[in-house]
Design a protein around this motif. Structure first.
Motif, PDB file in Angstrom:
ATOM      1  N   UNK A  93       0.823  -1.203   0.000  1.00 20.70           N
ATOM      2  CA  UNK A  93       0.000   0.000   0.000  1.00 20.70           C
ATOM      3  C   UNK A  93       0.862   1.260   0.000  1.00 20.70           C
ATOM      4  N   UNK A  94       2.072   1.144   0.594  1.00 22.29           N
ATOM      5  CA  UNK A  94       2.917   2.337   0.748  1.00 22.29           C
ATOM      6  C   UNK A  94       3.452   2.825  -0.600  1.00 22.29           C
ATOM      7  N   UNK A  95       3.453   1.955  -1.633  1.00 25.04           N
ATOM      8  CA  UNK A  95       3.902   2.367  -2.969  1.00 25.04           C
ATOM      9  C   UNK A  95       2.725   2.548  -3.926  1.00 25.04           C
ATOM     10  N   UNK A  96       1.557   2.746  -3.366  1.00 24.87           N
ATOM     11  CA  UNK A  96       0.357   2.971  -4.175  1.00 24.87           C
ATOM     12  C   UNK A  96       0.578   4.156  -5.118  1.00 24.87           C
ATOM     13  N   UNK A 356       0.787   2.305   5.655  1.00 21.87           N
ATOM     14  CA  UNK A 356       1.296   1.806   4.378  1.00 21.87           C
ATOM     15  C   UNK A 356       1.850   0.403   4.411  1.00 21.87           C
ATOM     16  N   UNK A 357       2.459   0.009   5.526  1.00 16.79           N
ATOM     17  CA  UNK A 357       3.046  -1.327   5.644  1.00 16.79           C
ATOM     18  C   UNK A 357       2.042  -2.303   6.242  1.00 16.79           C
ATOM     19  N   UNK A 358       1.993  -3.515   5.685  1.00 13.25           N
ATOM     20  CA  UNK A 358       1.159  -4.570   6.246  1.00 13.25           C
ATOM     21  C   UNK A 358       1.791  -5.161   7.497  1.00 13.25           C
ATOM     22  N   UNK A 359       1.045  -6.047   8.170  1.00 15.16           N
ATOM     23  CA  UNK A 359       1.487  -6.582   9.464  1.00 15.16           C
ATOM     24  C   UNK A 359       2.799  -7.359   9.370  1.00 15.16           C
ATOM     25  N   UNK A 360       2.960  -8.171   8.313  1.00 17.35           N
ATOM     26  CA  UNK A 360       4.177  -8.987   8.212  1.00 17.35           C
ATOM     27  C   UNK A 360       5.401  -8.100   7.990  1.00 17.35           C
TER      28      UNK A 360
END
Length: 495
Positions: A93-96, A356-360
């Protein structure tokens, strides 16, 4: 010719040269297959206009008679490779909205050779995962099913979209990247071939970084010959990558003789893990017998530091990820969080990264930051680096003793269902890399070859590990194994 998308690279190349088919026809067949396979969620950014434009140019080039092997062949590109003017998000998401103004070296080399880019492929976010369940685009789905069960299975990770697309004949081949097994594990899960070359064989320039001392690009193809063809185009020295090796790239395809008489194949005793499924054990034993029947000598070997590989990997890789991902801060490119009145730069960083970053990715960045922190640098990071040196020396000693290649399982099991390994215990997911991470830590080439089916009809793969810079010999041994195994199973089309 019908079902042109089902061809491999070598078959399609020969058909193109013979004038039996055009690149435009091949490309249109693949584009239709992609449109019909939305249930697999393999392609996440389609580029039909670019594909048809390149296919037309390839047809002209082939008519001119000077076309390289990859010319006119439709392939998919993992979303980790920057492609000029085309979204390159690393499934995050952070590089959307990020559309690079440049092309990665590997995708540029493929384009220069006339290969046709069909689009970008799904993957785990920033290549962090073994099941393609951490992607902002949603899960990639395997084209395989267990018997008559309708449960959706993982195509593996992080190159899950690439694996699914090649196995389902949506493209003739695809690029992948491998930091701890992300080419070889998905290839094994879907019954295709995947090779991770020696660290430094393929340029990393323009590939979104996860762990810079481990990442390496490679091809994911329908068979070993196709892997040899595509790998040759992807390799080569690149002055823009300081870790790129200045070595000549041989004609890998010409080295596929299938003759492995007198070669010594090592079987490491440390890879016989407690609780290994009987099917994996049998596959491994059968693989050794196949190579022996082909004229190779099977030798028991020891790689004593193997048991420390996973812990060392899961210190080094997150540490490098923590450093590499610090650049995603919402300042220059990519996503920036909505800020409240009075928020300063610290709040912008925090909110942007939290959203922007997911949990993993967050988990690994935090682990990496922890092991690099002042009080723990020596206890964790430096110790892991020393262990890595010992693992590398284990391989060096074995190869110095005359071993030509090492045979191991590629994965500890067949593909599992999406959602079956929940976030509750991430270590269970990390154990998927148990047979593959040593190869990255030592910088060696490794290849996964489909060698059989389990009781539920799912593919199982064997891994061959080669000497550094010896991809040609490794491919030839894999070719002999492939010929003996005779794996031709394909998933039943349900999508």
């Amino acid at each position: 010719m019908s079902d042109l998308n089902k061809l491999g690279l070598a078959e399609a190349r020969d058909a193109l040269r013979a004038g039996d088919v055009t690149s435009v026809e091949l490309t249109e067949s693949c584009l239709k297959a992609i449109d019909d396979a939305s249930a697999l969620n393999a392609f996440v950014h389609k580029t039909p206009e670019i594909a048809l434009e390149r296919a037309k140019a390839a047809d002209e080039r082939i008519k001119g008679g000077d076309a390289p092997s990859m010319c006119g062949l439709p392939i998919g590109i993992k979303d980790l490779f920057c492609t000029k003017g085309v979204p390159s998000q690393a499934a995050s998401k952070i590089l959307d909205g990020f559309k690079p103004e440049y092309e990665s070296t590997v995708s540029q080399q493929l384009a220069d050779a006339g290969a046709v880019m069909l689009g970008k492929l799904n993957m785990d976010e920033f290549a962090m995962g073994s099941s393609n369940e951490t992607s902002v685009y949603g899960n990639a789905v395997s084209p395989w099913r267990r018997g008559n069960d309708d449960a959706q299975l993982t195509p593996g990770g992080s190159s899950g979209g690439s694996a699914s697309a090649v196995a389902a004949d949506l493209c003739l081949a695809a690029t992948g990247t491998d930091t701890g097994g992300s080419i070889r594990q998905p290839a094994a899960f879907v019954g295709i071939t995947g090779i991770k070359p020696t660290y430094g064989r393929c340029s990393r320039w323009g590939i979104v970084a996860f762990a810079s001392s481990l990442d390496q690009a490679g091809p994911m193809t329908k068979n070993v010959r196709d892997a040899a063809i595509m790998l040759e185009t992807m390799c080569g020295h690149d002055s823009k990558d300081s870790t790129s090796a200045e070595l000549a790239v041989p004609n890998f395809e010409a080295m596929l003789t299938g003759d492995i008489k007198g070669k010594k194949i090592g079987i490491p005793k440390e890879y016989r893990m407690d609780g290994m499924p009987a099917e994996i054990e049998k596959l491994w034993s059968d693989g050794a017998d196949m190579l022996k029947d082909a004229g190779a000598e099977i030798v028991d070997i020891s790689l004593p530091h193997t048991k420390y590989a996973l812990p060392a990997y899961y210190v080094i890789a997150p540490a490098e990820a923590s450093s590499n991902l610090a650049r995603y801060d919402g300042v220059r490119y990519g996503r920036r969080a909505q800020l409240a009145q009075g928020d300063g730069i610290t709040e912008m960083y925090e909110k942007t990264r939290a959203q922007g970053f997911g949990h993993e990715v967050q988990r690994r960045v935090m682990i990496g930051t922890y092991v690099l922190s002042a009080g723990f640098y020596d206890a964790y990071y430096n110790r892991a680096r020393r262990v890595r040196t010992l693992i590398k020396k284990d391989f060096e000693d074995v190869f110095a003793a005359g071993i030509d290649a090492i045979l191991t399982p590629a994965t500890p099991s067949a593909s599992f269902g999406l959602g079956e390994m929940t976030e509750a215990d991430p270590v269970q997911m990390y154990l998927n890399d148990v047979f593959t991470v040593t190869v990255n830590l030592a910088g060696l080439p490794g290849i996964s070859v489909p060698a059989g089916l389990d009781a539920q009809g799912l593919p199982l793969g064997l891994q061959l590990i080669g000497r550094p810079w010896d991809e040609g010999e490794l491919l030839n041994t894999a070719y002999a194994l492939e010929s003996a195994a005779g794996f031709v199973a394909k998933p039943n089309k349900w999508w």
